[in-house]
Design a protein around this motif. Sequence first.
Motif, PDB file in Angstrom:
ATOM      1  N   CYS A  17       0.860  -1.339   0.110  1.00  0.00           N
ATOM      2  CA  CYS A  17       0.011  -0.001  -0.078  1.00  0.00           C
ATOM      3  C   CYS A  17       1.027   1.281  -0.059  1.00  0.00           C
ATOM      4  O   CYS A  17       0.754   2.251  -0.685  1.00  0.00           O
ATOM      5  CB  CYS A  17      -0.999  -0.173   1.230  1.00  0.00           C
ATOM      6  SG  CYS A  17      -2.255  -1.187   1.103  1.00  0.00           S
ATOM      7  N   THR A  21       1.338   3.127  -3.647  1.00  0.00           N
ATOM      8  CA  THR A  21       0.703   4.617  -3.812  1.00  0.00           C
ATOM      9  C   THR A  21       1.633   5.460  -4.286  1.00  0.00           C
ATOM     10  O   THR A  21       1.649   6.448  -4.953  1.00  0.00           O
ATOM     11  CB  THR A  21       0.426   4.926  -2.398  1.00  0.00           C
ATOM     12  OG1 THR A  21      -0.892   4.162  -1.968  1.00  0.00           O
ATOM     13  CG2 THR A  21      -0.288   6.557  -2.394  1.00  0.00           C
ATOM     14  N   CYS A  24       2.505   5.271  -7.916  1.00  0.00           N
ATOM     15  CA  CYS A  24       1.645   5.708  -8.838  1.00  0.00           C
ATOM     16  C   CYS A  24       1.871   7.263  -8.724  1.00  0.00           C
ATOM     17  O   CYS A  24       1.481   7.808  -9.931  1.00  0.00           O
ATOM     18  CB  CYS A  24       0.474   5.257  -8.289  1.00  0.00           C
ATOM     19  SG  CYS A  24      -0.352   3.721  -8.329  1.00  0.00           S
ATOM     20  N   SER A  61      -5.805  10.672   3.526  1.00  0.00           N
ATOM     21  CA  SER A  61      -5.473   9.555   2.814  1.00  0.00           C
ATOM     22  C   SER A  61      -6.380   9.342   1.635  1.00  0.00           C
ATOM     23  O   SER A  61      -6.105   8.777   0.503  1.00  0.00           O
ATOM     24  CB  SER A  61      -5.383   8.143   3.566  1.00  0.00           C
ATOM     25  OG  SER A  61      -4.280   8.315   4.697  1.00  0.00           O
ATOM     26  N   PHE A  65      -5.499   9.034  -2.509  1.00  0.00           N
ATOM     27  CA  PHE A  65      -6.001   7.967  -3.124  1.00  0.00           C
ATOM     28  C   PHE A  65      -6.544   8.435  -4.523  1.00  0.00           C
ATOM     29  O   PHE A  65      -6.476   7.887  -5.319  1.00  0.00           O
ATOM     30  CB  PHE A  65      -6.858   6.709  -2.574  1.00  0.00           C
ATOM     31  CG  PHE A  65      -5.931   5.894  -1.561  1.00  0.00           C
ATOM     32  CD1 PHE A  65      -4.745   5.229  -2.028  1.00  0.00           C
ATOM     33  CD2 PHE A  65      -6.560   5.817  -0.291  1.00  0.00           C
ATOM     34  CE1 PHE A  65      -4.232   4.597  -1.186  1.00  0.00           C
ATOM     35  CE2 PHE A  65      -6.067   4.750   0.456  1.00  0.00           C
ATOM     36  CZ  PHE A  65      -4.633   4.484   0.244  1.00  0.00           C
ATOM     37  N   CYS A  70      -7.047   6.186  -7.871  1.00  0.00           N
ATOM     38  CA  CYS A  70      -7.379   4.772  -7.442  1.00  0.00           C
ATOM     39  C   CYS A  70      -8.681   4.781  -6.488  1.00  0.00           C
ATOM     40  O   CYS A  70      -8.968   3.535  -6.171  1.00  0.00           O
ATOM     41  CB  CYS A  70      -6.261   3.856  -7.171  1.00  0.00           C
ATOM     42  SG  CYS A  70      -5.740   4.371  -5.320  1.00  0.00           S
ATOM     43  N   LEU A 121      -4.441  -0.496  -6.294  1.00  0.00           N
ATOM     44  CA  LEU A 121      -3.173   0.240  -6.668  1.00  0.00           C
ATOM     45  C   LEU A 121      -2.558  -0.618  -7.659  1.00  0.00           C
ATOM     46  O   LEU A 121      -2.021   0.160  -8.863  1.00  0.00           O
ATOM     47  CB  LEU A 121      -2.409   0.190  -5.433  1.00  0.00           C
ATOM     48  CG  LEU A 121      -2.738   1.158  -4.475  1.00  0.00           C
ATOM     49  CD1 LEU A 121      -1.796   1.106  -2.873  1.00  0.00           C
ATOM     50  CD2 LEU A 121      -2.328   2.532  -4.864  1.00  0.00           C
TER      51      LEU A 121
END
Length: 216
Positions: A17, A21, A24, A61, A65, A70, A121
């Motif tokens: 995670c 992240t 990306c 958070s 995202f 995502c 992700l």
Amino acid sequence: MTGAGTSYDIAIVGGGCVGGTLACALAQEGLRVAVIEAREPQRVWAAGSVDVRVFAITRASERIFRAVGCWADIERGGVSPFREMRVWDAGGAGAIHFDCAELGEPTLGYIIEQRVIQAALNARMETLPTLERLCPAELGAFEADGDAMRVTLAGGRVLRARLLVGADGAASRVRGMAGIAIETRDYEQEAVVAEVTTELPHRETAWQRFLPTGPL
């Protein structure tokens, strides 16, 4: 994406995670990113099953995202918003209460299964043309090589990257090989994580009760 070559701006060890992240976020800015991941993550699961490893994420958070593209997949995978939080001392009068309405926010955050975040992700990483996932692959060694890092995988493949990131967990191999010291302490405690069915609904509230033996 595969076949991006062996020279990158960033090499990230660990595609979970945190590493996923970061990958990306960097790749969508056009940086060449390699993600080194030891195992293929779970992509499908039985209907009705539950991943007991969950994340409680904040609105901050959620915004991250959304920014990396995502969040829509995470929502489709299943999220449980919490709008209030109640914490109290079972042995005394101490208590605290948070309510998203008092903050003018729709939620305080969300409870999300780890596998849902990971799947979203992974799906996003596969759409980014400057990102290459190396999986299964393990870090063998790394060393400074001029203005870059020379990264050797366990199978012998050699990568060059301007920056090497260790996102490979609590027992980070990158940290250990870099000689970065840590201080640890054994609290002599254990945690139990389980799926339960409650008699009453949770009311989209996070409940935490402090007992003499630990929090529930």
